[in-house]
Structure formats: C-alpha cells, structure tokens
Design a protein around this motif. Structure first.
Motif, PDB file in Angstrom:
ATOM      1  N   PRO A 147      60.946   5.768   9.047  1.00 38.97           N
ATOM      2  CA  PRO A 147      61.456   5.139   7.819  1.00 38.97           C
ATOM      3  C   PRO A 147      62.265   6.120   6.977  1.00 38.97           C
ATOM      4  CG  PRO A 147      59.154   4.574   8.168  1.00 38.97           C
ATOM      5  CD  PRO A 147      59.472   5.632   9.171  1.00 38.97           C
ATOM      6  N   ALA A 148      63.419   5.663   6.512  1.00 42.56           N
ATOM      7  CA  ALA A 148      64.284   6.540   5.712  1.00 42.56           C
ATOM      8  C   ALA A 148      63.619   6.965   4.414  1.00 42.56           C
ATOM      9  CB  ALA A 148      65.608   5.831   5.418  1.00 42.56           C
ATOM     10  N   ASP A 149      62.734   6.120   3.883  1.00 39.23           N
ATOM     11  CA  ASP A 149      62.066   6.455   2.630  1.00 39.23           C
ATOM     12  C   ASP A 149      60.692   7.084   2.867  1.00 39.23           C
ATOM     13  OD1 ASP A 149      60.842   4.246   3.672  1.00 39.23           O
ATOM     14  OD2 ASP A 149      60.809   3.097   1.790  1.00 39.23           O
ATOM     15  N   GLY A 150      60.389   7.408   4.124  1.00 45.94           N
ATOM     16  CA  GLY A 150      59.101   8.028   4.450  1.00 45.94           C
ATOM     17  C   GLY A 150      59.160   9.538   4.344  1.00 45.94           C
ATOM     18  N   GLN A 151      58.040  10.178   4.648  1.00 48.06           N
ATOM     19  CA  GLN A 151      57.955  11.626   4.507  1.00 48.06           C
ATOM     20  C   GLN A 151      57.899  12.363   5.845  1.00 48.06           C
ATOM     21  OE1 GLN A 151      58.113  13.282   1.536  1.00 48.06           O
ATOM     22  NE2 GLN A 151      58.600  11.240   0.749  1.00 48.06           N
ATOM     23  N   ARG A 152      57.653  11.641   6.917  1.00 50.54           N
ATOM     24  CA  ARG A 152      57.471  12.306   8.215  1.00 50.54           C
ATOM     25  C   ARG A 152      58.828  12.553   8.875  1.00 50.54           C
ATOM     26  NH1 ARG A 152      52.646  12.398  10.810  1.00 50.54           N
ATOM     27  NH2 ARG A 152      51.934  10.584   9.607  1.00 50.54           N
ATOM     28  N   ALA A 153      58.982  13.732   9.468  1.00 50.30           N
ATOM     29  CA  ALA A 153      60.206  14.057  10.211  1.00 50.30           C
ATOM     30  C   ALA A 153      59.970  15.328  11.015  1.00 50.30           C
ATOM     31  CB  ALA A 153      61.398  14.247   9.273  1.00 50.30           C
ATOM     32  N   GLY A 154      60.517  15.365  12.202  1.00 55.37           N
ATOM     33  CA  GLY A 154      60.519  16.583  12.992  1.00 55.37           C
ATOM     34  C   GLY A 154      59.153  17.070  13.438  1.00 55.37           C
ATOM     35  N   LEU A 155      59.172  18.193  14.144  1.00 57.12           N
ATOM     36  CA  LEU A 155      57.962  18.800  14.689  1.00 57.12           C
ATOM     37  C   LEU A 155      56.864  18.991  13.653  1.00 57.12           C
ATOM     38  CD1 LEU A 155      56.351  20.476  16.844  1.00 57.12           C
ATOM     39  CD2 LEU A 155      57.591  22.472  15.955  1.00 57.12           C
ATOM     40  N   LEU A 156      57.227  19.467  12.460  1.00 55.05           N
ATOM     41  CA  LEU A 156      56.215  19.778  11.452  1.00 55.05           C
ATOM     42  C   LEU A 156      55.586  18.529  10.858  1.00 55.05           C
ATOM     43  CD1 LEU A 156      57.907  22.819   9.673  1.00 55.05           C
ATOM     44  CD2 LEU A 156      56.419  22.772  11.666  1.00 55.05           C
ATOM     45  N   GLY A 157      56.092  17.363  11.229  1.00 56.42           N
ATOM     46  CA  GLY A 157      55.462  16.104  10.856  1.00 56.42           C
ATOM     47  C   GLY A 157      54.729  15.457  12.016  1.00 56.42           C
ATOM     48  N   HIS A 158      54.641  16.178  13.151  1.00 57.70           N
ATOM     49  CA  HIS A 158      53.950  15.659  14.325  1.00 57.70           C
ATOM     50  C   HIS A 158      52.450  15.914  14.215  1.00 57.70           C
ATOM     51  CE1 HIS A 158      57.415  15.398  17.504  1.00 57.70           C
ATOM     52  NE2 HIS A 158      57.752  14.849  16.352  1.00 57.70           N
ATOM     53  N   GLY A 159      51.683  14.946  14.673  1.00 60.38           N
ATOM     54  CA  GLY A 159      50.242  15.123  14.696  1.00 60.38           C
ATOM     55  C   GLY A 159      49.812  16.299  15.552  1.00 60.38           C
ATOM     56  N   SER A 160      50.575  16.639  16.584  1.00 64.28           N
ATOM     57  CA  SER A 160      50.223  17.768  17.454  1.00 64.28           C
ATOM     58  C   SER A 160      50.157  19.059  16.652  1.00 64.28           C
ATOM     59  CB  SER A 160      51.246  17.903  18.581  1.00 64.28           C
ATOM     60  OG  SER A 160      52.553  18.105  18.069  1.00 64.28           O
ATOM     61  N   PHE A 161      51.181  19.342  15.893  1.00 63.18           N
ATOM     62  CA  PHE A 161      51.209  20.552  15.061  1.00 63.18           C
ATOM     63  C   PHE A 161      50.195  20.471  13.925  1.00 63.18           C
ATOM     64  CE2 PHE A 161      52.876  22.135  11.000  1.00 63.18           C
ATOM     65  CZ  PHE A 161      52.773  23.507  11.225  1.00 63.18           C
ATOM     66  N   LEU A 162      50.171  19.369  13.231  1.00 66.81           N
ATOM     67  CA  LEU A 162      49.334  19.243  12.033  1.00 66.81           C
ATOM     68  C   LEU A 162      47.846  19.277  12.379  1.00 66.81           C
ATOM     69  CD1 LEU A 162      51.505  16.466  10.408  1.00 66.81           C
ATOM     70  CD2 LEU A 162      51.235  18.791   9.495  1.00 66.81           C
ATOM     71  N   SER A 163      47.470  18.788  13.556  1.00 68.66           N
ATOM     72  CA  SER A 163      46.066  18.806  13.966  1.00 68.66           C
ATOM     73  C   SER A 163      45.651  20.170  14.497  1.00 68.66           C
ATOM     74  CB  SER A 163      45.812  17.751  15.049  1.00 68.66           C
ATOM     75  OG  SER A 163      46.103  16.459  14.584  1.00 68.66           O
ATOM     76  N   THR A 164      46.519  20.788  15.258  1.00 69.25           N
ATOM     77  CA  THR A 164      46.189  22.090  15.847  1.00 69.25           C
ATOM     78  C   THR A 164      46.039  23.153  14.771  1.00 69.25           C
ATOM     79  OG1 THR A 164      47.337  21.525  17.894  1.00 69.25           O
ATOM     80  CG2 THR A 164      46.969  23.858  17.469  1.00 69.25           C
ATOM     81  N   PHE A 165      46.927  23.131  13.798  1.00 72.91           N
ATOM     82  CA  PHE A 165      46.918  24.159  12.771  1.00 72.91           C
ATOM     83  C   PHE A 165      46.262  23.606  11.503  1.00 72.91           C
ATOM     84  CE2 PHE A 165      50.170  25.199  15.822  1.00 72.91           C
ATOM     85  CZ  PHE A 165      49.834  26.506  16.125  1.00 72.91           C
ATOM     86  N   ALA A 166      45.003  23.345  11.645  1.00 73.72           N
ATOM     87  CA  ALA A 166      44.165  22.849  10.557  1.00 73.72           C
ATOM     88  C   ALA A 166      42.731  23.183  10.912  1.00 73.72           C
ATOM     89  CB  ALA A 166      44.342  21.339  10.372  1.00 73.72           C
ATOM     90  N   HIS A 167      41.829  23.003   9.964  1.00 76.04           N
ATOM     91  CA  HIS A 167      40.420  23.287  10.206  1.00 76.04           C
ATOM     92  C   HIS A 167      39.698  22.032  10.684  1.00 76.04           C
ATOM     93  CE1 HIS A 167      40.902  27.296   8.747  1.00 76.04           C
ATOM     94  NE2 HIS A 167      41.199  26.930   7.503  1.00 76.04           N
ATOM     95  N   THR A 168      38.419  22.178  10.937  1.00 76.73           N
ATOM     96  CA  THR A 168      37.624  21.076  11.472  1.00 76.73           C
ATOM     97  C   THR A 168      37.560  19.888  10.527  1.00 76.73           C
ATOM     98  OG1 THR A 168      36.277  22.678  12.671  1.00 76.73           O
ATOM     99  CG2 THR A 168      35.368  20.459  12.432  1.00 76.73           C
ATOM    100  N   ALA A 169      37.475  20.167   9.227  1.00 73.59           N
ATOM    101  CA  ALA A 169      37.307  19.073   8.268  1.00 73.59           C
ATOM    102  C   ALA A 169      38.324  19.111   7.135  1.00 73.59           C
ATOM    103  CB  ALA A 169      35.895  19.111   7.677  1.00 73.59           C
ATOM    104  N   THR A 170      39.248  20.069   7.172  1.00 75.10           N
ATOM    105  CA  THR A 170      40.250  20.181   6.109  1.00 75.10           C
ATOM    106  C   THR A 170      41.597  20.581   6.707  1.00 75.10           C
ATOM    107  OG1 THR A 170      39.883  22.554   5.709  1.00 75.10           O
ATOM    108  CG2 THR A 170      38.488  20.997   4.482  1.00 75.10           C
ATOM    109  N   THR A 171      42.609  20.539   5.880  1.00 72.74           N
ATOM    110  CA  THR A 171      43.905  21.077   6.273  1.00 72.74           C
ATOM    111  C   THR A 171      43.850  22.601   6.167  1.00 72.74           C
ATOM    112  OG1 THR A 171      44.762  21.037   4.016  1.00 72.74           O
ATOM    113  CG2 THR A 171      45.089  19.053   5.347  1.00 72.74           C
TER     114      THR A 171
END
Length: 568
Positions: free
Chosen positions: A374-398
């Motif tokens: 979505p053009a009005d959304g916030q997600r874009a590119g690798l740094l908006g991928h669940g793969s990156f965001l999940s791997t580089f986070a803690h068990t229960a927090t960002t």
C-alpha cells in the motif's frame, strides 16, 4: 566354520578399507590438515612457471594480497560436489562435518579453523557412505573408466578411472605417482573382494578423504617483477570461480578451459563467469550467500515467546525466508535490476499466511505471488520483511540495538566493538518507561554505552513500528511510537520506508556489498592492500546500475580475485 569364514572376509574387507582410507587421509590424527599445510609449505620451493607475468600485464600496482590459503569446502560445496561427481544418491549419503561461521561467513571459518579428530572421522565416514552409494550408478562409474569388460585384475581400467575421476574430484590432472598410489588401493580391494567395482568403491572412499578434494588449494605461481604476489593457476582459479558462482566443483568444460589457458586473462575469466551465471546452480549459490549475509538461515531456529507472539510458527518463519529470497531472485535474475532496490522495494512476494500476518489481502492461488505494498503503508524493502525483523529481535520484545547493529555491520561495513565486560546489556524491567525508545535512553546517556548505542539504536528505533515478529503496530503500551532516526547525525528519516531510501543512496552500501561478496568468495576479510581494487569494483558497480550479475563477473576477473600473496 562358515561363520569363521565370513568373519575373516569381513576383517579382510575392513583392512582393505582402512588401507584405502589411509591413502587418502595421510595421517589419522588431524592428518588432513597436516598434509594440507605441508602442501602449502612446499609452495615456497615451486619453480617459476614458464610464461610468468609482470607488471606489463596490468596487475594493479597497489594490490597487496594475503598469502596462499588452504580452505576446506563448506558443507554445501562438499555435498554439491559429490552430487555432481557421483550422482544424487551419493549426495544424499554425504555427511561432512558442520560448518563454523567466522566473520559472518562459513568460508572464512573453513579457511581459519583447524580440524579436530571428530571432523577427520566424520570425513572418513562420509567418504565410505558416498563411495558405497556411488556403486548404485554403474553407468556413471563405467563412463569414467571406459573399459567394455572389467575383471578384478584390470589394473589399467582402475588407472583410467583414477585419472578421470581424480581430475574431476581433485580439480586438476593427477601425476603418475598419484595414479599409481590409488590404483594400488583399487587393486588391493578388487583382488581381496574378487570384484572390480569393490576396487572402485575403495578408491573413491580414499580419494574423497584427500586434502586435494577437501580443500581449495590456492598456492599460485610466481609473478615476474612482483615477488610479493602469486597468480592463481588456471585450475586453482577454475575452482575458486566455480565454488563461488555455482557452489560446486568445476565441471570438465571449465577444467578444459583452464588447461587450455583460457582463464589466464581477465577477459577469459569474465567470459567464463558470464556463461556460468546463466546456469541454475548460480541462483542456488546466490541464495546461499544471502542466507548467510542476511541471517536468513537462522530463522528456523529463532525462538519466540508463544504467549507474546502466538502467530509465529515454523511455517510462517519459512514463508518469511522465502519472501526475501524470492524478492532477491526477482531483482537479480528476472529483471537484472539495481540490487539495492532490495532496500526500499514497494512490492514483495507473499503467500496467504504471510499476507495475513502483514495485514494484506490474500493473493489468488497457492504459493507466493507478487503484491504491491500500500502506498500509504509503512512496510517496504528488506528492513520491512518479517525475516529481518524476527531474526534481529528478542524472544518477547523488539531490539533496536540488534536491528541497528545489522545495518551498521552488514550494510555499511562498520565494525561495532563488543560492550565492556562490566556493562549490563539487558534492559531492566519495570520503571516508568513504556516504549523501547524510553527504555534505551540510559544507553544513550551512559558514557560507557553511548558511543556504540548511538550508532545502532538511532537506526533501529526507526523500525519500532514492527514488533518482534514483524507485525505492524502504531502504539506500544498505548503510547504512539516515535519512528524518527538518523545515521551519524546527518541523514535523518521517519520509519522504514525513508530509512530504506536513505540507505539505497548511501555510497557505502554498494561498496559494502562488494566487500561481503568478496569475503565469501575468497574466504578472508578484505585487507587494506585489496581495498583499492574493491573500491574500483564498487565504482564500476554503480556505473552499471548496481546490477549484481555484472558485479560477480567483474569480481572474479579482478586482480584481487586472481592473485594471492607470497608464501610466508
């Protein structure tokens, strides 16, 4: 009596296999490494090759390369090589030791970490299993010895097999002493078992334990006028190129090109590389690079608190990895576009499960499909991928720190020192702080922490609109999340879309990708003496529209890839 006879037969077979194993292994206790290192030492005494080269060929005068290396094949290269040499059944049976990542890549670990006894035993067990499985494809075996009829005493047929298989497995022609050595192994086993193919099996088991198979041996040849450099031979370069671009051993065609001298010039190497990049194996090899480079292979082992993130399942984690790799394939292989589009792409690839996680409409049909974000959304590119965001986070927090550290180290090639030993790195629970930004204020103001945390956290905080498994959110504990960030106090941005755009235009990112590809391909961290060549590659990469296939071809043709330093 029959039992005793069978027992003696088994003993003879085991004796034969041990003799064959020793022929390839050299020594039992860490012998593969010892033999490999002795090979390196002998390089100092190698005579100058006929037709040595000098500065007139155009070798970069600033190049100062590290000395010759002996780098073990990583697990995927070993298995792929076995498959290409002996068939799929042999590949399935192959079980080499696990890899050890160092400085971000398995290949660097393979160049620096010595083998222990357990690894040597694992190579022996793997070689035995591979050789036994290879006997299931007699047609392939027969093609390598070329004899219409075989008997246990057919020494010349065994010798033919040793020459042909050895050239492929060891990635160079064997000398006659080597042929005689392994022919003797084959003849011993064939006579003992009264079976020609038993001799072949034992010879394979022995040859696959040799350092000439297990290691990429890159000693080089003398360079006239440059005593500090050695030029990789055609066969050594064929191996380095093939393992880098295809993730497997060089085929007969590439070895033929090396023998004819077709890889002796940058143009010849470039031409060979461009042809190799059209093969399916090149796609798989690049997937392997990004699996390491982006930490995607860690996803299957990422642990999350099920109460906090109940949606994070193994199938979702696998979908996240597939999303990122599919986007890379689309950019690099399908469209041959600017690879840094990966950082701010306004589209992605999702299946129904991942689309639901992202709050997107489910795509039509099974599997993964391209969807515009979505053009009005916030997600874009690798740094908006669940793969990156999940791997580089803690068990229960960002973790803004882990996310920012990734950007600094992997995308900008900036080293972040380890925290002092007396510093508590965990964020204290409780208190009045409600958002992660507020909780990290202590790290921003404490003199012992601030220097590094400002570098990392000010990037990672811009990603706080995404929780520890990449789901979008606007608030944290009912407080609106502030996603402002900066890099070095100069480039400022709001959220992941602007951060991706800033990084795409940062000249350090393209050069960093060049350096990381070079590190994986050569098995060492680039040195000061190589960086002028890599900088030139980076400039050409930008001029070419940052197309990755072109970069790969130019990299393997570069002086930094084709030369090594003198023997120490």
């Amino acid at each position: 009596m029959a039992a005793q006879t069978n027992s003696r037969a088994v003993t003879r077979r085991e004796d034969a296999l041990r003799k064959g194993a020793r022929a390839g292994r050299g020594f039992w206790r860490s012998g593969v490494l010892a033999l490999a290192l002795s090979t390196a030492a002998s390089a100092a005494a190698l005579p100058a090759c006929t037709g040595t080269i000098g500065g007139g060929e155009g070798v970069d005068e600033s190049l100062v390369a590290p000395g010759p290396t002996l780098r073990r094949l990583v697990r995927s290269q070993y298995k792929n090589s076995v498959g290409d040499l002996l068939g799929e059944g042999a590949k399935v049976a192959a079980d080499p030791p696990d890899d050890f990542e160092l400085n971000g890549f398995d290949s660097i670990g393979a160049a620096q970490i010595a083998l222990g006894d357990d690894s040597v035993k694992a190579y022996e067990s793997s070689a035995r299993a591979v050789a036994a499985a290879a006997m299931g494809d007699k047609e392939r075996i027969d093609s390598l010895h070329g004899c219409p009829e075989t008997s246990p005493s057919a020494a010349e047929c065994h010798a033919n097999f040793i020459r042909n298989f050895g050239r492929l497995a060891w990635r160079r022609p064997l000398d006659e002493a080597e042929v005689e050595r392994y022919t003797a192994v084959a003849q011993f086993a064939a006579t003992d078992r009264d079976d020609f193919y038993a001799g072949v099996e034992y010879a394979i088991a022995a040859m696959l334990q040799s350092p000439h198979f297990l290691y990429q041996i890159e000693l080089g040849e003398p360079v006239a006028g440059r005593p500090d450099l050695r030029k990789l031979s055609g066969f050594e370069l064929a191996s380095r190129i093939s393992f880098f671009l295809l993730g497997t051993t060089p085929d007969a065609e590439l070895l033929d090109a090396a023998e004819k001298g077709e890889l002796d010039s940058p143009d010849g190497v470039r031409e060979a590389a461009l042809a190799m990049l059209e093969r399916p194996a090149a796609r798989e090899a690049l997937r392997g690079f990004y699996d390491e480079f982006l930490g995607l292979r860690r996803l299957s082992g990422v642990a999350k608190n099920g109460d906090v993130y109940p949606a994070f399942t193994p199938s979702l984690a696998d979908a996240m990895r597939t999303e990122t790799l599919t986007l890379i394939e689309d950019i690099v292989w399908e469209r041959d576009a600017d690879v840094l589009e990966l950082l701010d792409a306004s589209y992605t690839f999702v299946n129904a499960e991942l689309a639901s996680h992202y709050g997107l409409p489910a795509p039509e049909g099974e599997g993964f499909h391209r969807v515009d974000l979505p053009a009005d959304g916030q997600r874009a590119g690798l740094l908006g991928h669940g793969s990156f965001l999940s791997t580089f986070a803690h068990t229960a927090t960002t973790s803004p720190t882990l996310r920012g550290k990734f950007v600094r180290e992997r995308l900008l090639c900036t080293s972040i020192p380890a925290p002092p030993g007396n510093v508590v790195t965990t964020i204290p629970e409780g208190g009045d702080a409600k958002t992660m930004r507020e909780k990290l204020k202590e790290h921003q103001t404490n003199p012992s922490c601030a220097g590094c945390h400002v570098m990392m956290d000010n990037i990672g905080l811009a990603l706080e609109n995404f929780d520890g498994v990449g789901a979008f959110r606007l608030t944290e504990n009912d407080v609106t999340i502030d996603v402002s960030g900066s890099i070095d106090g100069d480039a400022t941005f709001e959220g992941v879309r602007e951060l991706g755009g800033v990084l795409r235009e940062d000249e350090r990112v393209g050069l960093c990708m060049v350096r990381n590809l070079f590190r994986q391909g050569t098995g060492h961290v680039d040195t000061d003496g190589e960086r002028k060549v890599l900088a030139a590659l980076g400039e050409a990469f930008v001029k070419d529209g940052r197309k990755l296939k072109g970069l790969l071809a130019e990299m393997v043709a570069s002086d930094a890839f084709r030369f090594v330093g003198k023997v120490q």
